[in-house]
Design a protein around this motif. Structure first.
Motif, PDB file in Angstrom:
ATOM      1  N   PRO A  46       0.827  -1.214   0.000  1.00  0.00           N
ATOM      2  CA  PRO A  46       0.000   0.000   0.000  1.00  0.00           C
ATOM      3  C   PRO A  46       0.860   1.264   0.000  1.00  0.00           C
ATOM      4  CG  PRO A  46       0.093  -0.910   2.207  1.00  0.00           C
ATOM      5  CD  PRO A  46       0.893  -1.837   1.332  1.00  0.00           C
ATOM      6  N   THR A  47       0.546   2.180  -0.881  1.00  0.00           N
ATOM      7  CA  THR A  47       1.226   3.475  -0.930  1.00  0.00           C
ATOM      8  C   THR A  47       0.178   4.571  -1.108  1.00  0.00           C
ATOM      9  OG1 THR A  47       1.522   3.275  -3.326  1.00  0.00           O
ATOM     10  CG2 THR A  47       3.345   2.518  -1.918  1.00  0.00           C
ATOM     11  N   PRO A  48       0.339   5.703  -0.445  1.00  0.00           N
ATOM     12  CA  PRO A  48      -0.641   6.798  -0.606  1.00  0.00           C
ATOM     13  C   PRO A  48      -0.514   7.413  -1.991  1.00  0.00           C
ATOM     14  CG  PRO A  48       1.209   7.506   0.739  1.00  0.00           C
ATOM     15  CD  PRO A  48       1.386   6.041   0.521  1.00  0.00           C
ATOM     16  N   PRO A  49      -1.612   7.803  -2.613  1.00  0.00           N
ATOM     17  CA  PRO A  49      -1.540   8.456  -3.924  1.00  0.00           C
ATOM     18  C   PRO A  49      -0.721   9.741  -3.850  1.00  0.00           C
ATOM     19  CG  PRO A  49      -3.796   7.816  -3.412  1.00  0.00           C
ATOM     20  CD  PRO A  49      -3.004   7.627  -2.160  1.00  0.00           C
ATOM     21  N   LYS A  50       0.055  10.004  -4.867  1.00  0.00           N
ATOM     22  CA  LYS A  50       0.922  11.178  -4.858  1.00  0.00           C
ATOM     23  C   LYS A  50       0.142  12.486  -4.894  1.00  0.00           C
ATOM     24  CE  LYS A  50       4.907   8.887  -6.964  1.00  0.00           C
ATOM     25  NZ  LYS A  50       5.875   8.873  -8.091  1.00  0.00           N
ATOM     26  N   TRP A  51      -1.118  12.409  -5.306  1.00  0.00           N
ATOM     27  CA  TRP A  51      -1.877  13.645  -5.430  1.00  0.00           C
ATOM     28  C   TRP A  51      -2.598  14.052  -4.151  1.00  0.00           C
ATOM     29  CZ3 TRP A  51      -6.553  11.522  -4.380  1.00  0.00           C
ATOM     30  CH2 TRP A  51      -6.825  10.220  -4.857  1.00  0.00           C
ATOM     31  N   THR A  52      -2.544  13.203  -3.110  1.00  0.00           N
ATOM     32  CA  THR A  52      -3.287  13.541  -1.882  1.00  0.00           C
ATOM     33  C   THR A  52      -2.753  14.785  -1.174  1.00  0.00           C
ATOM     34  OG1 THR A  52      -1.984  11.861  -0.717  1.00  0.00           O
ATOM     35  CG2 THR A  52      -4.171  11.227  -1.469  1.00  0.00           C
ATOM     36  N   PRO A  53      -1.420  15.006  -1.071  1.00  0.00           N
ATOM     37  CA  PRO A  53      -0.973  16.226  -0.385  1.00  0.00           C
ATOM     38  C   PRO A  53      -1.469  17.497  -1.060  1.00  0.00           C
ATOM     39  CG  PRO A  53       0.837  14.668  -0.588  1.00  0.00           C
ATOM     40  CD  PRO A  53      -0.279  14.136  -1.427  1.00  0.00           C
ATOM     41  N   TRP A  54      -1.545  17.485  -2.384  1.00  0.00           N
ATOM     42  CA  TRP A  54      -2.017  18.674  -3.101  1.00  0.00           C
ATOM     43  C   TRP A  54      -3.502  18.909  -2.846  1.00  0.00           C
ATOM     44  CZ3 TRP A  54      -5.311  19.386  -7.457  1.00  0.00           C
ATOM     45  CH2 TRP A  54      -5.253  20.662  -8.015  1.00  0.00           C
ATOM     46  N   LEU A  55      -4.301  17.827  -2.901  1.00  0.00           N
ATOM     47  CA  LEU A  55      -5.738  17.968  -2.662  1.00  0.00           C
ATOM     48  C   LEU A  55      -6.060  18.302  -1.223  1.00  0.00           C
ATOM     49  CD1 LEU A  55      -7.246  15.045  -4.791  1.00  0.00           C
ATOM     50  CD2 LEU A  55      -7.368  17.499  -5.258  1.00  0.00           C
ATOM     51  N   GLU A  56      -5.154  17.929  -0.319  1.00  0.00           N
ATOM     52  CA  GLU A  56      -5.390  18.163   1.105  1.00  0.00           C
ATOM     53  C   GLU A  56      -5.518  19.649   1.424  1.00  0.00           C
ATOM     54  OE1 GLU A  56      -6.209  17.157   4.921  1.00  0.00           O
ATOM     55  OE2 GLU A  56      -5.891  15.747   3.270  1.00  0.00           O
ATOM     56  N   THR A  57      -4.985  20.518   0.555  1.00  0.00           N
ATOM     57  CA  THR A  57      -5.098  21.959   0.783  1.00  0.00           C
ATOM     58  C   THR A  57      -6.534  22.457   0.611  1.00  0.00           C
ATOM     59  OG1 THR A  57      -4.574  22.446  -1.540  1.00  0.00           O
ATOM     60  CG2 THR A  57      -2.732  22.306   0.010  1.00  0.00           C
ATOM     61  N   ALA A  58      -7.378  21.649  -0.032  1.00  0.00           N
ATOM     62  CA  ALA A  58      -8.754  22.079  -0.277  1.00  0.00           C
ATOM     63  C   ALA A  58      -9.799  21.071   0.182  1.00  0.00           C
ATOM     64  CB  ALA A  58      -8.956  22.380  -1.767  1.00  0.00           C
ATOM     65  N   PHE A  59      -9.393  19.791   0.343  1.00  0.00           N
ATOM     66  CA  PHE A  59     -10.325  18.740   0.735  1.00  0.00           C
ATOM     67  C   PHE A  59      -9.729  17.920   1.879  1.00  0.00           C
ATOM     68  CE2 PHE A  59     -11.038  19.616  -3.734  1.00  0.00           C
ATOM     69  CZ  PHE A  59     -12.417  19.755  -3.812  1.00  0.00           C
ATOM     70  N   SER A  60     -10.589  17.415   2.726  1.00  0.00           N
ATOM     71  CA  SER A  60     -10.133  16.589   3.845  1.00  0.00           C
ATOM     72  C   SER A  60      -9.988  15.143   3.392  1.00  0.00           C
ATOM     73  CB  SER A  60     -11.128  16.699   5.009  1.00  0.00           C
ATOM     74  OG  SER A  60     -11.225  18.030   5.464  1.00  0.00           O
ATOM     75  N   VAL A  61      -9.006  14.916   2.545  1.00  0.00           N
ATOM     76  CA  VAL A  61      -8.818  13.561   2.027  1.00  0.00           C
ATOM     77  C   VAL A  61      -7.920  12.718   2.927  1.00  0.00           C
ATOM     78  CG1 VAL A  61      -9.211  14.220  -0.376  1.00  0.00           C
ATOM     79  CG2 VAL A  61      -6.901  14.358   0.570  1.00  0.00           C
ATOM     80  N   GLY A  62      -7.146  13.379   3.808  1.00  0.00           N
ATOM     81  CA  GLY A  62      -6.230  12.642   4.656  1.00  0.00           C
ATOM     82  C   GLY A  62      -6.945  11.677   5.585  1.00  0.00           C
ATOM     83  N   ALA A  63      -8.099  12.090   6.055  1.00  0.00           N
ATOM     84  CA  ALA A  63      -8.844  11.236   6.984  1.00  0.00           C
ATOM     85  C   ALA A  63      -9.353   9.960   6.327  1.00  0.00           C
ATOM     86  CB  ALA A  63     -10.016  12.019   7.576  1.00  0.00           C
ATOM     87  N   LEU A  64      -9.368   9.950   5.005  1.00  0.00           N
ATOM     88  CA  LEU A  64      -9.872   8.779   4.297  1.00  0.00           C
ATOM     89  C   LEU A  64      -8.817   7.670   4.216  1.00  0.00           C
ATOM     90  CD1 LEU A  64     -11.663  10.580   1.317  1.00  0.00           C
ATOM     91  CD2 LEU A  64     -12.707   9.709   3.420  1.00  0.00           C
ATOM     92  N   HIS A  65      -7.554   8.025   4.490  1.00  0.00           N
ATOM     93  CA  HIS A  65      -6.459   7.053   4.444  1.00  0.00           C
ATOM     94  C   HIS A  65      -6.425   6.304   3.104  1.00  0.00           C
ATOM     95  CE1 HIS A  65      -5.806   7.818   8.686  1.00  0.00           C
ATOM     96  NE2 HIS A  65      -7.069   7.532   8.932  1.00  0.00           N
ATOM     97  N   LEU A  66      -6.470   7.092   2.054  1.00  0.00           N
ATOM     98  CA  LEU A  66      -6.473   6.488   0.716  1.00  0.00           C
ATOM     99  C   LEU A  66      -5.146   5.793   0.439  1.00  0.00           C
ATOM    100  CD1 LEU A  66      -8.113   9.408  -1.310  1.00  0.00           C
ATOM    101  CD2 LEU A  66      -9.219   7.353  -0.420  1.00  0.00           C
ATOM    102  N   LYS A  67      -5.229   4.626  -0.166  1.00  0.00           N
ATOM    103  CA  LYS A  67      -4.042   3.855  -0.490  1.00  0.00           C
ATOM    104  C   LYS A  67      -4.198   3.229  -1.875  1.00  0.00           C
ATOM    105  CE  LYS A  67      -2.005   4.279   3.591  1.00  0.00           C
ATOM    106  NZ  LYS A  67      -0.711   4.971   3.786  1.00  0.00           N
ATOM    107  N   ASN A  68      -3.096   3.254  -2.616  1.00  0.00           N
ATOM    108  CA  ASN A  68      -3.028   2.461  -3.840  1.00  0.00           C
ATOM    109  C   ASN A  68      -2.432   1.099  -3.500  1.00  0.00           C
ATOM    110  OD1 ASN A  68      -3.980   4.508  -5.531  1.00  0.00           O
ATOM    111  ND2 ASN A  68      -1.930   5.343  -5.855  1.00  0.00           N
ATOM    112  N   GLN A  69      -3.028   0.066  -4.034  1.00  0.00           N
ATOM    113  CA  GLN A  69      -2.556  -1.287  -3.760  1.00  0.00           C
ATOM    114  C   GLN A  69      -1.899  -1.836  -5.025  1.00  0.00           C
ATOM    115  OE1 GLN A  69      -2.812  -2.860  -0.833  1.00  0.00           O
ATOM    116  NE2 GLN A  69      -4.012  -1.332   0.224  1.00  0.00           N
TER     117      GLN A  69
END
Length: 522
Positions: A46-69
């Motif tokens: 599992p690795t976090p998507p590279k685009w999550t830090p950028w989206l985190e500035t506008a959306f609360s995506v961190g709490a979703l713990h998104l992972k690429n498998q």
């Protein structure tokens, strides 16, 4: 099943030579297979998507713990004393790249494909301007339909329909061989044996023999350190014979100054060629002769940087002989040049008329700092029409163009250049071919050229009534002894032959002329 098959270099003869990479574990077969093999797997990494830090500035995506498998699997098997690797997912990452046999899949595909049923070709041009291109056709065609030069472009990947579709209906070949086929794991050994036989065939030479002309060395080829050492040796020796400068892309016409730098050491130049490289190194003898650590930049009149920050390695063109083979550096990539191919292209250039003795152009003395000064000198000495720097604006050509530097009373369209490097000569050859094509295709432009000709030589020398056809003459100044066919840079020889074809298609003859360039007094 979709398979991706690699062949390892013959330096790997046993499976126990392979070193498993971190993160992979060995997987034993559930039942005995009819060939020696080793399988490695990396499951559910599992690795976090590279685009999550950028989206985190506008959306609360961190709490979703998104992972690429991702899952990776590679099967190494030994067949006929060679090791194959079949990869799934990201399994290629488990293979040491320097162990992969270059062009294995390309050779298999070109040996087996119907030469009239190619549907995709990846090419890259080795010249002063890099051109990488993928060409798709909606129906299978021969290589001639892809609008590529088999002399200047090298094949990276090819796909097409094989002559026999019993095994598969399509092959895609590069370093790997990709195909879709019906088989079991236990049958892979026999299929790899078939692939090895197909790889060793020489059928490809009938229709695709040009792939052997120029082959890139892979990033971890064991020869690379030796070639890089030789390159450093050429820089240290100040060799003008084995080195030249070629621009990674066409230089911006607004560039007025160039700089070379290493750390706090910097030197600026109005022009940029191999002479400036050596001037920088001479001015800073403490600088290591390592081109990857020397930076090149181009600036406009306002001091604004107009080029990317690239290292000198990307600009150098070099030719190195090693153990009887010729290697070329271009755009930071080393290539091996086929010796028979070198001999063939030089023979073709020798077949072009050399009219040095007939034209008897004056020597290029150190007093001529610019090409234009030499052209004016020739014009005055021989009373020839000087068209150097005289712009023409044909409708079919974007912007201005030069017809030639000198136009002789015998209708020789003479294009003059000092043989500084391959980029300079590429420009020269292109100037001649473009001028010839525009002259033949645009009558209004041709009329203007004839008008200049008659204004200078008079109507007694009627341009159209003269016997024979006009001739494009490439006049090249060099201090190298010998004929131009033997002393031109290798890339220049190949490029010249391509432009000769274009000039001849325009109805012109082609000739060469050597200008003796005198060395400055010590």
């Amino acid at each position: 099943m979709n398979l991706t098959v690699y062949l390892l270099r013959d330096v790997v003869s046993d499976l126990d030579q392979l070193q498993r990479k971190e993160g992979y574990r060995e997987l034993k077969p559930s039942e005995a297979l009819p060939f020696p093999c080793v399988a490695w797997v990396q499951a559910n990494r599992p690795t976090p998507p590279k685009w999550t830090p950028w989206l985190e500035t506008a959306f609360s995506v961190g709490a979703l713990h998104l992972k690429n498998q991702s899952n990776s699997f590679v099967l190494f098997l030994k067949v006929d004393k060679r090791i194959f690797a079949i990869t799934f997912g990201h399994g290629l990452g488990a293979i040491e790249r320097s162990l992969i046999e270059p062009d294995f899949g390309l050779r298999v595909t070109l040996n087996e494909v119907d030469p009239g049923a190619l549907d995709m070709v990846d090419t890259r041009r080795v010249d002063r301007v890099s051109r990488q291109r993928r060409t798709h056709l909606n129906a299978g065609r021969g290589v001639g339909e892809f609008d590529i030069s088999t002399e200047l472009d090298w094949f990276q990947k090819v796909s097409g329909r094989p002559l026999s579709t019993e095994l598969t209906k399509k092959m895609v070949g590069a370093d790997s061989l990709k195909l879709s086929m019906q088989c079991t794991v236990a049958e892979l050994g026999e299929h790899c044996r078939t692939f090895l036989k197909q790889y060793r065939k020489r059928q490809y030479k009938k229709h695709f023999g040009f792939i052997d002309h120029l082959r890139p060395l892979k990033s971890r080829d064991p020869l690379l350190p030796l070639l890089e050492e030789a390159l450093v040796g050429l820089l240290t020796a100040g060799s003008h014979e084995g080195l030249a400068v070629a621009f990674p892309e066409m230089p911006n016409e607004q560039i007025l100054t160039w700089s070379l730098s290493q750390g706090h050491r910097l030197k600026e130049f109005e022009d940029f060629d191999i002479a400036q490289v050596f001037a920088f190194l001479d001015a800073h003898p403490e600088v290591p002769r390592v081109p990857q650590k020397i930076w090149v930049r181009g600036y406009n009149s306002e001091g604004e940087q107009l080029t990317a920050k690239d290292n000198l390695h990307l600009y150098l063109v070099a030719q190195v002989e090693h153990q009887g083979a010729t290697y070329m550096l271009s755009l930071g990539q080393w290539f091996r040049v086929d010796t028979d191919y070198i001999a063939k292209v030089r023979r073709q250039v020798r077949a072009l008329p050399d009219i040095t003795a007939k034209l008897q152009l004056p020597k290029w003395s150190p007093a001529f700092k610019k090409e234009g000064q030499y052209n004016q000198h020739v014009g005055q000495t021989k009373n020839w029409l000087v068209l150097d720097a005289k712009p023409f604006y044909p409708e079919s050509h974007t912007g201005k163009m030069e017809v030639c530097d000198l136009l002789s009373p015998n209708r020789d369209f003479i294009h003059v250049k000092d043989m500084k490097d391959s980029a300079t000569l590429s420009h020269l050859f292109g100037q001649g071919s473009v001028s010839a094509m525009v002259f033949r295709s645009e009558s209004a432009h041709a009329d203007k050229v004839r008008e200049h000709f008659h204004d200078h030589y008079g109507r007694a020398n009627d341009f159209e009534r003269m016997k024979g056809v006009p001739r494009v003459v490439y006049a090249i100044a060099t201090s190298r002894q010998g004929s131009l066919a033997d002393t031109l840079f290798f890339f220049s020889v190949v490029n010249l032959l391509e432009h000769v074809k274009t000039v001849q298609m325009a109805g012109f003859n082609v000739a060469l002329c050597r200008i003796e360039r005198e060395s400055p007094a010590p």
